[in-house]
Motif scaffolding. Structure first.
Motif, PDB file in Angstrom:
ATOM      1  N   ALA A   1       0.837  -1.188   0.000  1.00 51.30           N
ATOM      2  CA  ALA A   1       0.000   0.000   0.000  1.00 51.30           C
ATOM      3  C   ALA A   1       0.874   1.241   0.000  1.00 51.30           C
ATOM      4  CB  ALA A   1      -0.915  -0.006   1.218  1.00 51.30           C
ATOM      5  N   SER A   2       0.356   2.297  -0.539  1.00 52.39           N
ATOM      6  CA  SER A   2       1.086   3.552  -0.677  1.00 52.39           C
ATOM      7  C   SER A   2       1.530   4.088   0.675  1.00 52.39           C
ATOM      8  CB  SER A   2       0.189   4.568  -1.375  1.00 52.39           C
ATOM      9  OG  SER A   2       0.874   5.785  -1.498  1.00 52.39           O
ATOM     10  N   GLY A   3       2.796   4.500   0.740  1.00 48.44           N
ATOM     11  CA  GLY A   3       3.324   5.100   1.950  1.00 48.44           C
ATOM     12  C   GLY A   3       3.790   4.128   3.015  1.00 48.44           C
ATOM     13  N   GLU A   4       3.713   2.840   2.762  1.00 48.61           N
ATOM     14  CA  GLU A   4       4.140   1.870   3.780  1.00 48.61           C
ATOM     15  C   GLU A   4       5.643   1.670   3.811  1.00 48.61           C
ATOM     16  OE1 GLU A   4       2.136  -1.868   3.731  1.00 48.61           O
ATOM     17  OE2 GLU A   4       0.184  -0.960   4.035  1.00 48.61           O
ATOM     18  N   LEU A   5       6.329   1.846   2.672  1.00 45.22           N
ATOM     19  CA  LEU A   5       7.765   1.614   2.631  1.00 45.22           C
ATOM     20  C   LEU A   5       8.535   2.928   2.674  1.00 45.22           C
ATOM     21  CD1 LEU A   5       8.114  -1.192  -0.074  1.00 45.22           C
ATOM     22  CD2 LEU A   5       7.959  -1.424   2.410  1.00 45.22           C
ATOM     23  N   ALA A   6       9.672   2.902   3.357  1.00 38.90           N
ATOM     24  CA  ALA A   6      10.596   4.028   3.390  1.00 38.90           C
ATOM     25  C   ALA A   6      11.992   3.476   3.118  1.00 38.90           C
ATOM     26  CB  ALA A   6      10.559   4.725   4.745  1.00 38.90           C
ATOM     27  N   VAL A   7      12.799   4.248   2.412  1.00 42.11           N
ATOM     28  CA  VAL A   7      14.168   3.836   2.122  1.00 42.11           C
ATOM     29  C   VAL A   7      15.114   4.855   2.740  1.00 42.11           C
ATOM     30  CG1 VAL A   7      14.214   4.993  -0.135  1.00 42.11           C
ATOM     31  CG2 VAL A   7      15.787   3.094   0.330  1.00 42.11           C
ATOM     32  N   MET A   8      16.235   4.350   3.246  1.00 41.49           N
ATOM     33  CA  MET A   8      17.227   5.244   3.828  1.00 41.49           C
ATOM     34  C   MET A   8      18.630   4.736   3.535  1.00 41.49           C
ATOM     35  SD  MET A   8      17.096   4.309   7.884  1.00 41.49           S
ATOM     36  CE  MET A   8      18.803   4.526   8.329  1.00 41.49           C
ATOM     37  N   THR A   9      19.552   5.672   3.471  1.00 41.81           N
ATOM     38  CA  THR A   9      20.962   5.320   3.386  1.00 41.81           C
ATOM     39  C   THR A   9      21.625   5.790   4.674  1.00 41.81           C
ATOM     40  OG1 THR A   9      21.531   7.389   2.284  1.00 41.81           O
ATOM     41  CG2 THR A   9      21.015   5.486   0.871  1.00 41.81           C
ATOM     42  N   SER A  10      22.755   5.190   4.980  1.00 47.65           N
ATOM     43  CA  SER A  10      23.404   5.481   6.250  1.00 47.65           C
ATOM     44  C   SER A  10      24.909   5.626   6.060  1.00 47.65           C
ATOM     45  CB  SER A  10      23.113   4.343   7.231  1.00 47.65           C
ATOM     46  OG  SER A  10      23.781   4.547   8.442  1.00 47.65           O
ATOM     47  N   TRP A  11      25.554   6.349   6.971  1.00 50.73           N
ATOM     48  CA  TRP A  11      26.999   6.529   6.926  1.00 50.73           C
ATOM     49  C   TRP A  11      27.746   5.217   7.122  1.00 50.73           C
ATOM     50  CZ3 TRP A  11      29.360  10.355   4.789  1.00 50.73           C
ATOM     51  CH2 TRP A  11      28.736  11.594   4.725  1.00 50.73           C
ATOM     52  N   ASP A  12      27.074   4.170   7.577  1.00 47.27           N
ATOM     53  CA  ASP A  12      27.758   2.883   7.724  1.00 47.27           C
ATOM     54  C   ASP A  12      27.873   2.157   6.388  1.00 47.27           C
ATOM     55  OD1 ASP A  12      25.231   1.824   7.245  1.00 47.27           O
ATOM     56  OD2 ASP A  12      25.088   0.772   9.161  1.00 47.27           O
ATOM     57  N   GLY A  13      27.428   2.804   5.289  1.00 46.76           N
ATOM     58  CA  GLY A  13      27.570   2.219   3.957  1.00 46.76           C
ATOM     59  C   GLY A  13      26.463   1.253   3.590  1.00 46.76           C
ATOM     60  N   THR A  14      25.300   1.370   4.240  1.00 46.89           N
ATOM     61  CA  THR A  14      24.177   0.496   3.898  1.00 46.89           C
ATOM     62  C   THR A  14      22.983   1.307   3.416  1.00 46.89           C
ATOM     63  OG1 THR A  14      23.310   0.544   6.161  1.00 46.89           O
ATOM     64  CG2 THR A  14      24.824  -1.257   5.594  1.00 46.89           C
ATOM     65  N   MET A  15      22.132   0.630   2.683  1.00 44.34           N
ATOM     66  CA  MET A  15      20.835   1.151   2.278  1.00 44.34           C
ATOM     67  C   MET A  15      19.807   0.160   2.795  1.00 44.34           C
ATOM     68  SD  MET A  15      19.256   2.123  -1.480  1.00 44.34           S
ATOM     69  CE  MET A  15      20.411   1.036  -2.244  1.00 44.34           C
ATOM     70  N   SER A  16      18.717   0.667   3.367  1.00 50.08           N
ATOM     71  CA  SER A  16      17.698  -0.195   3.952  1.00 50.08           C
ATOM     72  C   SER A  16      16.311   0.251   3.531  1.00 50.08           C
ATOM     73  CB  SER A  16      17.756  -0.139   5.484  1.00 50.08           C
ATOM     74  OG  SER A  16      19.027  -0.470   5.951  1.00 50.08           O
ATOM     75  N   VAL A  17      15.431  -0.714   3.378  1.00 44.36           N
ATOM     76  CA  VAL A  17      14.008  -0.435   3.152  1.00 44.36           C
ATOM     77  C   VAL A  17      13.262  -0.936   4.378  1.00 44.36           C
ATOM     78  CG1 VAL A  17      11.967  -1.035   1.782  1.00 44.36           C
ATOM     79  CG2 VAL A  17      14.089  -0.404   0.643  1.00 44.36           C
ATOM     80  N   TRP A  18      12.375  -0.086   4.878  1.00 39.27           N
ATOM     81  CA  TRP A  18      11.602  -0.382   6.083  1.00 39.27           C
ATOM     82  C   TRP A  18      10.118  -0.342   5.778  1.00 39.27           C
ATOM     83  CZ3 TRP A  18      13.846  -1.355  10.872  1.00 39.27           C
ATOM     84  CH2 TRP A  18      15.227  -1.180  10.939  1.00 39.27           C
ATOM     85  N   ASN A  19       9.362  -1.250   6.390  1.00 43.85           N
ATOM     86  CA  ASN A  19       7.906  -1.200   6.345  1.00 43.85           C
ATOM     87  C   ASN A  19       7.486  -0.322   7.514  1.00 43.85           C
ATOM     88  OD1 ASN A  19       5.115  -1.770   6.989  1.00 43.85           O
ATOM     89  ND2 ASN A  19       5.281  -3.504   5.569  1.00 43.85           N
ATOM     90  N   MET A  20       6.951   0.846   7.227  1.00 38.25           N
ATOM     91  CA  MET A  20       6.622   1.809   8.275  1.00 38.25           C
ATOM     92  C   MET A  20       5.378   1.409   9.063  1.00 38.25           C
ATOM     93  SD  MET A  20       9.205   3.609   7.992  1.00 38.25           S
ATOM     94  CE  MET A  20       8.881   4.933   9.130  1.00 38.25           C
ATOM     95  N   LYS A  21       4.554   0.572   8.473  1.00 35.76           N
ATOM     96  CA  LYS A  21       3.355   0.112   9.177  1.00 35.76           C
ATOM     97  C   LYS A  21       3.701  -0.917  10.245  1.00 35.76           C
ATOM     98  CE  LYS A  21      -1.363  -1.238   8.151  1.00 35.76           C
ATOM     99  NZ  LYS A  21      -2.316  -1.526   7.083  1.00 35.76           N
ATOM    100  N   THR A  22       4.586  -1.876   9.890  1.00 36.36           N
ATOM    101  CA  THR A  22       4.964  -2.927  10.839  1.00 36.36           C
ATOM    102  C   THR A  22       6.230  -2.575  11.619  1.00 36.36           C
ATOM    103  OG1 THR A  22       6.348  -4.106   9.241  1.00 36.36           O
ATOM    104  CG2 THR A  22       3.984  -4.687   9.318  1.00 36.36           C
ATOM    105  N   GLU A  23       6.929  -1.507  11.196  1.00 35.76           N
ATOM    106  CA  GLU A  23       8.187  -1.066  11.803  1.00 35.76           C
ATOM    107  C   GLU A  23       9.279  -2.129  11.676  1.00 35.76           C
ATOM    108  OE1 GLU A  23       7.518   0.412  15.752  1.00 35.76           O
ATOM    109  OE2 GLU A  23       5.986   1.824  15.067  1.00 35.76           O
ATOM    110  N   GLU A  24       9.215  -2.924  10.610  1.00 41.61           N
ATOM    111  CA  GLU A  24      10.215  -3.966  10.379  1.00 41.61           C
ATOM    112  C   GLU A  24      11.047  -3.638   9.155  1.00 41.61           C
ATOM    113  OE1 GLU A  24       8.064  -7.625  10.044  1.00 41.61           O
ATOM    114  OE2 GLU A  24       7.623  -7.703  12.185  1.00 41.61           O
ATOM    115  N   GLN A  25      12.316  -4.028   9.224  1.00 41.68           N
ATOM    116  CA  GLN A  25      13.204  -3.855   8.087  1.00 41.68           C
ATOM    117  C   GLN A  25      12.869  -4.905   7.033  1.00 41.68           C
ATOM    118  OE1 GLN A  25      17.544  -4.820   8.389  1.00 41.68           O
ATOM    119  NE2 GLN A  25      17.734  -2.612   8.103  1.00 41.68           N
ATOM    120  N   VAL A  26      12.674  -4.471   5.800  1.00 45.64           N
ATOM    121  CA  VAL A  26      12.385  -5.376   4.687  1.00 45.64           C
ATOM    122  C   VAL A  26      13.691  -5.958   4.160  1.00 45.64           C
ATOM    123  CG1 VAL A  26      11.343  -5.558   2.381  1.00 45.64           C
ATOM    124  CG2 VAL A  26      10.296  -4.066   4.112  1.00 45.64           C
TER     125      VAL A  26
END
Length: 176
Positions: A1-26
């Motif tokens: 569903a729209s708006g459930e996923l968020a993507v972020m990059t970090s200084w530790d050299g990783t990129m992550s996608v998170w499910n914002m509804k469940t608060e779990e890392q995809v």
């Protein structure tokens, strides 16, 4: 569903996608590819349909990954400096990238190299594509906002000296 996923990059050299509804890392992946060294990705963007994530940074290239699992789909190398902006066109089949050096490139997601390179005089801090995909706007380190024709790369307008740290976005008005 729209708006459930968020993507972020970090200084530790990783990129992550998170499910914002469940608060779990995809998923989470290193942003450096084998043999390319350790680089940080500074810009990240979902495709309009949410199927892909594009990222770019100090590795001078754009990585296109599946949003569902982080699988690398395509690698777009060749920028001469750090990636400073990424934006997908509304059709979801093309994207723009910009570099600190002022390089602007239009990429077809199915082709390895750029399909259009647009000369640009300054560091691009922000990119936006018009709702119909016909124009590109850049906000630059020199305080100017410039618009370009997306088919030809022709400079359409230039407003110089408006801001020290500009950002740009197009507005789409809808009839009630």
């Amino acid at each position: 569903a729209s708006g459930e996923l968020a993507v972020m990059t970090s200084w530790d050299g990783t990129m992550s996608v998170w499910n914002m509804k469940t608060e779990e890392q995809v998923w989470s992946r290193p942003t450096s590819l084998p043999g390319t060294g350790s680089f940080h990705e500074y810009r990240v963007r979902f495709s309009p349909d949410g199927r892909f994530v594009a990222s770019g940074g100090a590795d001078l290239a754009i990585q296109l990954r599946r949003a569902s699992n982080g699988e690398l789909v395509r690698f777009f190398p060749g920028h001469e400096d750090t990636i400073s902006g990424i934006v997908f066109l509304p059709d979801g089949k093309r994207m723009m990238s910009a570099a600190v050096s002022g390089e602007l490139r239009v990429h077809d997601l199915t082709q390895p190299g750029p399909i259009l390179e647009i000369p640009h005089p300054f560091w691009v801090q922000s990119l936006a594509v018009s709702p119909g995909g016909e124009a590109l706007a850049t906000a630059c380190r020199d305080g100017a906002v410039r618009t370009f024709d997306m088919q030809t790369g022709e400079l359409l307008s230039e407003n110089v000296g408006r801001s020290e740290n500009p950002n740009v976005e197009f507005l789409q008005l809808r009839n009630p």
